[in-house]
Design a protein around this motif. Structure first.
Motif, PDB file in Angstrom:
ATOM      1  N   LYS A  82       0.808  -1.222   0.000  1.00 24.34           N
ATOM      2  CA  LYS A  82       0.000   0.000   0.000  1.00 24.34           C
ATOM      3  C   LYS A  82       0.842   1.274   0.000  1.00 24.34           C
ATOM      4  N   PRO A  83       1.788   1.410   0.898  1.00 24.76           N
ATOM      5  CA  PRO A  83       2.501   2.693   0.903  1.00 24.76           C
ATOM      6  C   PRO A  83       3.238   2.993  -0.406  1.00 24.76           C
ATOM      7  N   SER A  84       3.911   1.993  -0.977  1.00 25.45           N
ATOM      8  CA  SER A  84       4.761   2.256  -2.140  1.00 25.45           C
ATOM      9  C   SER A  84       4.104   1.900  -3.472  1.00 25.45           C
ATOM     10  N   GLY A  85       3.136   0.993  -3.464  1.00 21.80           N
ATOM     11  CA  GLY A  85       2.548   0.508  -4.705  1.00 21.80           C
ATOM     12  C   GLY A  85       3.409  -0.531  -5.399  1.00 21.80           C
ATOM     13  N   GLU A  86       4.489  -0.945  -4.761  1.00 21.73           N
ATOM     14  CA  GLU A  86       5.382  -1.950  -5.329  1.00 21.73           C
ATOM     15  C   GLU A  86       4.732  -3.331  -5.298  1.00 21.73           C
ATOM     16  N   ILE A  87       5.075  -4.150  -6.283  1.00 20.43           N
ATOM     17  CA  ILE A  87       4.566  -5.518  -6.341  1.00 20.43           C
ATOM     18  C   ILE A  87       5.276  -6.352  -5.275  1.00 20.43           C
ATOM     19  N   MET A  88       4.493  -6.960  -4.402  1.00 20.03           N
ATOM     20  CA  MET A  88       5.037  -7.827  -3.365  1.00 20.03           C
ATOM     21  C   MET A  88       5.003  -9.285  -3.803  1.00 20.03           C
ATOM     22  N   GLU A  89       3.994  -9.616  -4.613  1.00 17.94           N
ATOM     23  CA  GLU A  89       3.822 -10.996  -5.057  1.00 17.94           C
ATOM     24  C   GLU A  89       2.942 -10.999  -6.298  1.00 17.94           C
ATOM     25  N   THR A  90       3.144 -11.984  -7.156  1.00 13.39           N
ATOM     26  CA  THR A  90       2.257 -12.185  -8.300  1.00 13.39           C
ATOM     27  C   THR A  90       1.619 -13.562  -8.163  1.00 13.39           C
ATOM     28  N   PHE A  91       0.466 -13.725  -8.801  1.00 11.59           N
ATOM     29  CA  PHE A  91      -0.296 -14.968  -8.700  1.00 11.59           C
ATOM     30  C   PHE A  91      -0.620 -15.491 -10.090  1.00 11.59           C
ATOM     31  N   GLU A  92      -0.698 -16.797 -10.210  1.00 18.59           N
ATOM     32  CA  GLU A  92      -1.003 -17.413 -11.500  1.00 18.59           C
ATOM     33  C   GLU A  92      -2.472 -17.252 -11.874  1.00 18.59           C
ATOM     34  N   SER A  93      -3.321 -16.976 -10.883  1.00 20.38           N
ATOM     35  CA  SER A  93      -4.754 -16.832 -11.158  1.00 20.38           C
ATOM     36  C   SER A  93      -5.421 -16.023 -10.052  1.00 20.38           C
ATOM     37  N   CYS A  94      -6.641 -15.617 -10.326  1.00 28.19           N
ATOM     38  CA  CYS A  94      -7.438 -14.933  -9.312  1.00 28.19           C
ATOM     39  C   CYS A  94      -7.699 -15.872  -8.141  1.00 28.19           C
ATOM     40  N   ASN A  95      -8.009 -17.129  -8.449  1.00 26.88           N
ATOM     41  CA  ASN A  95      -8.275 -18.097  -7.387  1.00 26.88           C
ATOM     42  C   ASN A  95      -7.080 -18.259  -6.453  1.00 26.88           C
ATOM     43  N   SER A  96      -5.877 -18.348  -7.012  1.00 28.33           N
ATOM     44  CA  SER A  96      -4.704 -18.511  -6.147  1.00 28.33           C
ATOM     45  C   SER A  96      -4.496 -17.273  -5.281  1.00 28.33           C
ATOM     46  N   MET A  97      -4.825 -16.092  -5.803  1.00 27.54           N
ATOM     47  CA  MET A  97      -4.729 -14.863  -5.012  1.00 27.54           C
ATOM     48  C   MET A  97      -5.733 -14.889  -3.858  1.00 27.54           C
ATOM     49  N   ILE A  98      -6.975 -15.278  -4.146  1.00 24.49           N
ATOM     50  CA  ILE A  98      -8.016 -15.326  -3.114  1.00 24.49           C
ATOM     51  C   ILE A  98      -7.681 -16.396  -2.073  1.00 24.49           C
ATOM     52  N   ILE A  99      -7.214 -17.534  -2.528  1.00 28.06           N
ATOM     53  CA  ILE A  99      -6.847 -18.614  -1.594  1.00 28.06           C
ATOM     54  C   ILE A  99      -5.754 -18.146  -0.646  1.00 28.06           C
ATOM     55  N   GLU A 100      -4.736 -17.486  -1.188  1.00 28.98           N
ATOM     56  CA  GLU A 100      -3.665 -17.005  -0.307  1.00 28.98           C
ATOM     57  C   GLU A 100      -4.192 -15.986   0.700  1.00 28.98           C
ATOM     58  N   ALA A 101      -5.054 -15.084   0.260  1.00 33.78           N
ATOM     59  CA  ALA A 101      -5.619 -14.082   1.160  1.00 33.78           C
ATOM     60  C   ALA A 101      -6.419 -14.750   2.279  1.00 33.78           C
ATOM     61  N   LEU A 102      -7.209 -15.750   1.930  1.00 28.51           N
ATOM     62  CA  LEU A 102      -8.023 -16.449   2.925  1.00 28.51           C
ATOM     63  C   LEU A 102      -7.152 -17.262   3.885  1.00 28.51           C
ATOM     64  N   GLU A 103      -6.140 -17.925   3.344  1.00 25.36           N
ATOM     65  CA  GLU A 103      -5.240 -18.702   4.204  1.00 25.36           C
ATOM     66  C   GLU A 103      -4.478 -17.787   5.168  1.00 25.36           C
TER      67      GLU A 103
END
Length: 144
Positions: free
Chosen positions: A119-140
């Motif tokens: 949030k502060p910098s807008g830099e990419i911290m991580e990339t995901f292969e799909s929307c589902n993998s992004m949501i799964i990581e957020a939930l986990e």
């Protein structure tokens, strides 16, 4: 997997007499699709996020906000939050799906990639292969 994680969160919330929102309606999903298409064109991957919304129309748990459509809480509404984040020109390329205290969960329309941004910098911290993998990581993350 997403449904299983949401069910785990629902059990935790139930201990505090809280109930997760119902799934998004077909009308709400259509509103979202039309809005996202108007903003980003036909290539916007909003259908994949709809899979999450078919389980729960937004989620707030343990510091994370995953947005929904036409929610009672403006902090959880995907359209309202994107309007706010798009006030900054450099953010207009992103479709914001959620956030937490230090990061945003987004789709970058320029490179067609799901990302976790600082949030502060807008830099990419991580990339995901799909929307589902992004949501799964957020939930986990919030279940740890």
């Amino acid at each position: 997997m997403i449904e299983k994680l949401i069910n785990e969160i629902a059990k935790i919330e139930a201990k505090y007499d809280e109930i997760l929102p119902a799934p998004a309606t077909l009308e709400e999903l259509e509103i979202l699709k039309n809005w996202a298409t108007d903003l980003f064109g036909n290539d916007v991957p909003i259908e994949v996020y709809s899979q999450f919304l078919n389980n729960v129309n937004s989620l707030q748990h343990n510091g994370i906000f995953l947005y929904g459509v036409n929610t009672q809480n403006a902090n959880l509404d995907i359209i309202e939050n994107n309007k706010i984040w798009h006030d900054m020109t450099e953010h207009k390329k992103y479709l914001f799906f959620g956030d937490d205290d230090i990061s945003w969960y987004v789709w970058d329309s320029v490179v067609n990639e799901f990302q976790l941004l600082d949030k502060p910098s807008g830099e990419i911290m991580e990339t995901f292969e799909s929307c589902n993998s992004m949501i799964i990581e957020a939930l986990e993350k919030v279940l740890d």
